[in-house]
Scaffold this motif. Structure first.
Motif, PDB file in Angstrom:
ATOM      1  N   GLN A  17       0.817  -1.211   0.000  1.00 19.02           N
ATOM      2  CA  GLN A  17       0.000   0.000   0.000  1.00 19.02           C
ATOM      3  C   GLN A  17       0.854   1.266   0.000  1.00 19.02           C
ATOM      4  OE1 GLN A  17      -3.677  -0.103   2.459  1.00 19.02           O
ATOM      5  NE2 GLN A  17      -3.000  -2.202   2.927  1.00 19.02           N
ATOM      6  N   THR A  18       1.989   1.229   0.681  1.00 19.57           N
ATOM      7  CA  THR A  18       2.900   2.376   0.681  1.00 19.57           C
ATOM      8  C   THR A  18       3.533   2.557  -0.687  1.00 19.57           C
ATOM      9  OG1 THR A  18       3.329   2.026   3.040  1.00 19.57           O
ATOM     10  CG2 THR A  18       4.872   3.445   1.855  1.00 19.57           C
ATOM     11  N   LEU A  19       3.882   1.458  -1.337  1.00 18.67           N
ATOM     12  CA  LEU A  19       4.411   1.546  -2.706  1.00 18.67           C
ATOM     13  C   LEU A  19       3.398   2.223  -3.619  1.00 18.67           C
ATOM     14  CD1 LEU A  19       6.074  -1.977  -3.094  1.00 18.67           C
ATOM     15  CD2 LEU A  19       7.266   0.228  -3.148  1.00 18.67           C
ATOM     16  N   VAL A  20       2.131   1.823  -3.518  1.00 15.52           N
ATOM     17  CA  VAL A  20       1.078   2.413  -4.347  1.00 15.52           C
ATOM     18  C   VAL A  20       0.962   3.903  -4.050  1.00 15.52           C
ATOM     19  CG1 VAL A  20      -1.417   2.487  -4.761  1.00 15.52           C
ATOM     20  CG2 VAL A  20      -0.238   0.293  -4.655  1.00 15.52           C
ATOM     21  N   LYS A  21       0.913   4.249  -2.784  1.00 18.98           N
ATOM     22  CA  LYS A  21       0.767   5.658  -2.380  1.00 18.98           C
ATOM     23  C   LYS A  21       1.915   6.519  -2.919  1.00 18.98           C
ATOM     24  CE  LYS A  21       0.612   8.561   1.700  1.00 18.98           C
ATOM     25  NZ  LYS A  21       0.896   8.618   3.115  1.00 18.98           N
ATOM     26  N   ASN A  22       3.125   5.976  -2.940  1.00 20.36           N
ATOM     27  CA  ASN A  22       4.300   6.721  -3.386  1.00 20.36           C
ATOM     28  C   ASN A  22       4.539   6.626  -4.893  1.00 20.36           C
ATOM     29  OD1 ASN A  22       4.717   7.384  -0.714  1.00 20.36           O
ATOM     30  ND2 ASN A  22       6.283   5.838  -0.390  1.00 20.36           N
ATOM     31  N   SER A  23       3.752   5.830  -5.582  1.00 21.99           N
ATOM     32  CA  SER A  23       3.967   5.615  -7.017  1.00 21.99           C
ATOM     33  C   SER A  23       3.231   6.663  -7.853  1.00 21.99           C
ATOM     34  CB  SER A  23       3.489   4.218  -7.421  1.00 21.99           C
ATOM     35  OG  SER A  23       2.077   4.177  -7.528  1.00 21.99           O
TER      36      SER A  23
ATOM     37  N   PRO B  71      -1.474   5.990  -7.917  1.00 22.14           N
ATOM     38  CA  PRO B  71      -2.236   5.810  -6.676  1.00 22.14           C
ATOM     39  C   PRO B  71      -3.664   5.309  -6.913  1.00 22.14           C
ATOM     40  CG  PRO B  71      -1.955   8.146  -7.152  1.00 22.14           C
ATOM     41  CD  PRO B  71      -1.106   7.396  -8.145  1.00 22.14           C
ATOM     42  N   ALA B  72      -4.211   5.525  -8.107  1.00 21.61           N
ATOM     43  CA  ALA B  72      -5.573   5.077  -8.403  1.00 21.61           C
ATOM     44  C   ALA B  72      -5.677   3.556  -8.470  1.00 21.61           C
ATOM     45  CB  ALA B  72      -6.065   5.689  -9.713  1.00 21.61           C
ATOM     46  N   ILE B  73      -4.551   2.859  -8.544  1.00 20.71           N
ATOM     47  CA  ILE B  73      -4.591   1.394  -8.608  1.00 20.71           C
ATOM     48  C   ILE B  73      -5.034   0.788  -7.274  1.00 20.71           C
ATOM     49  CG2 ILE B  73      -2.189   0.859  -8.014  1.00 20.71           C
ATOM     50  CD1 ILE B  73      -2.333  -1.164 -10.440  1.00 20.71           C
ATOM     51  N   LEU B  74      -5.126   1.606  -6.240  1.00 19.76           N
ATOM     52  CA  LEU B  74      -5.702   1.151  -4.968  1.00 19.76           C
ATOM     53  C   LEU B  74      -7.227   1.118  -5.067  1.00 19.76           C
ATOM     54  CD1 LEU B  74      -4.939   0.206  -2.133  1.00 19.76           C
ATOM     55  CD2 LEU B  74      -5.110   2.579  -1.387  1.00 19.76           C
ATOM     56  N   GLY B  75      -7.778   1.849  -6.028  1.00 20.00           N
ATOM     57  CA  GLY B  75      -9.226   1.894  -6.231  1.00 20.00           C
ATOM     58  C   GLY B  75      -9.690   3.322  -6.409  1.00 20.00           C
TER      59      GLY B  75
ATOM     60  N   THR C 274     -10.140  -3.722  -2.102  1.00 20.31           N
ATOM     61  CA  THR C 274      -8.741  -3.937  -2.465  1.00 20.31           C
ATOM     62  C   THR C 274      -7.914  -4.250  -1.220  1.00 20.31           C
ATOM     63  OG1 THR C 274      -8.933  -2.516  -4.391  1.00 20.31           O
ATOM     64  CG2 THR C 274      -6.713  -2.881  -3.542  1.00 20.31           C
ATOM     65  N   ARG C 275      -8.097  -3.461  -0.169  1.00 21.09           N
ATOM     66  CA  ARG C 275      -7.370  -3.714   1.083  1.00 21.09           C
ATOM     67  C   ARG C 275      -7.751  -5.068   1.672  1.00 21.09           C
ATOM     68  NH1 ARG C 275      -8.015   2.152   1.628  1.00 21.09           N
ATOM     69  NH2 ARG C 275      -5.912   3.035   1.648  1.00 21.09           N
ATOM     70  N   GLN C 276      -9.032  -5.414   1.574  1.00 20.30           N
ATOM     71  CA  GLN C 276      -9.487  -6.712   2.062  1.00 20.30           C
ATOM     72  C   GLN C 276      -8.795  -7.848   1.301  1.00 20.30           C
ATOM     73  OE1 GLN C 276     -13.658  -7.506   1.350  1.00 20.30           O
ATOM     74  NE2 GLN C 276     -13.739  -9.008   3.010  1.00 20.30           N
TER      75      GLN C 276
ATOM     76  N   LYS D  29      -8.837  -3.253 -12.709  1.00 20.34           N
ATOM     77  CA  LYS D  29      -7.659  -3.883 -12.092  1.00 20.34           C
ATOM     78  C   LYS D  29      -7.153  -3.004 -10.956  1.00 20.34           C
ATOM     79  CE  LYS D  29      -4.044  -3.994 -14.683  1.00 20.34           C
ATOM     80  NZ  LYS D  29      -3.062  -4.352 -15.697  1.00 20.34           N
ATOM     81  N   THR D  30      -6.883  -3.630  -9.815  1.00 23.77           N
ATOM     82  CA  THR D  30      -6.318  -2.923  -8.664  1.00 23.77           C
ATOM     83  C   THR D  30      -5.006  -3.593  -8.257  1.00 23.77           C
ATOM     84  OG1 THR D  30      -7.410  -4.287  -7.003  1.00 23.77           O
ATOM     85  CG2 THR D  30      -8.631  -2.336  -7.796  1.00 23.77           C
ATOM     86  N   ILE D  31      -4.372  -3.021  -7.265  1.00 29.50           N
ATOM     87  CA  ILE D  31      -3.123  -3.596  -6.761  1.00 29.50           C
ATOM     88  C   ILE D  31      -3.370  -4.986  -6.168  1.00 29.50           C
ATOM     89  CG2 ILE D  31      -3.238  -2.548  -4.457  1.00 29.50           C
ATOM     90  CD1 ILE D  31      -0.087  -2.978  -6.708  1.00 29.50           C
ATOM     91  N   ALA D  32      -4.595  -5.271  -5.747  1.00 24.86           N
ATOM     92  CA  ALA D  32      -4.911  -6.615  -5.253  1.00 24.86           C
ATOM     93  C   ALA D  32      -4.790  -7.637  -6.379  1.00 24.86           C
ATOM     94  CB  ALA D  32      -6.306  -6.643  -4.642  1.00 24.86           C
ATOM     95  N   ASP D  33      -5.254  -7.279  -7.571  1.00 27.68           N
ATOM     96  CA  ASP D  33      -5.123  -8.174  -8.727  1.00 27.68           C
ATOM     97  C   ASP D  33      -3.652  -8.401  -9.065  1.00 27.68           C
ATOM     98  OD1 ASP D  33      -7.978  -8.572  -9.813  1.00 27.68           O
ATOM     99  OD2 ASP D  33      -7.845  -6.399  -9.588  1.00 27.68           O
TER     100      ASP D  33
END
Length: 172
Positions: free
Chosen positions: A50-56, A59-63, A72-74, A114-118
């Motif tokens: 999640q930190t990688l996504v936030k710093n990338s 960030p929309a790949i979190l949803g 996604t977090r679940q 597609k999200t970071i969960a995928d």
């Protein structure tokens, strides 16, 4: 051996075009890094992802909305708590069955995009999907559809092998 490991974090960070810093396994036996947040160590697979996504740059790949972000977090937590230990046959079959059910109703694990969960699940499951026979892949038709769709993204696949889902020769 766990599946949500340093190699998986490295692949995710490469996909996101961001450095994960120096990764290691902590004394708590989880993935950790000292360089992701300035002057702070970060521990835990889901937290690092999640930190990688936030710093990338992505960030929309979190949803896109609160519900997708929650799903996604679940699913990231599901990866840590369940998929992570699917490296033995009993857990593997349970996880494949559960994910097949989730994907019966949606294109991606958290909805229609597609999200970071995928991305995370793709990397964690690649070895398992590669070992399955074509008949086993057919048992998990929704998971196989999702996986085959995911692997069509060259940036996501990186140097990983393309896995065959071609069932035609079974019917000849």
């Amino acid at each position: 051996m766990v599946l949500c490991n340093i190699e998986c974090v490295n692949r995710i960070s490469e996909y996101l075009d961001i450095s994960p810093g120096k990764l290691y396994v902590s004394e708590n036996n989880t993935v950790a890094t000292d360089d992701l947040i300035k002057n702070q160590s970060t521990e835990g697979f889901s937290t690092i992802v999640q930190t990688l996504v936030k710093n990338s740059k992505y960030p929309a790949i979190l949803g896109d909305d609160a519900i997708t972000q929650a799903l996604t977090r679940q699913m990231l937590e599901y990866a840590v708590l369940c998929v992570n230990y699917a490296d033995n046959s009993n857990n593997e079959k349970r996880v494949l069955k559960e994910l097949n059910y989730v994907l019966k109703f949606s294109t991606y694990v958290a909805g229609t995009k597609k999200t970071i969960a995928d991305v995370t699940l793709y990397y964690a499951l690649h070895g398992i999907m590669q070992r399955l026979s074509l008949q086993e892949k057919a048992e998990y038709v929704h998971l196989s559809r999702w996986f085959d769709n995911m692997q069509q993204d060259d940036k996501l696949r990186q140097t990983m092998d393309v896995i065959s889902f071609n069932m035609m020769h079974l019917y000849l």
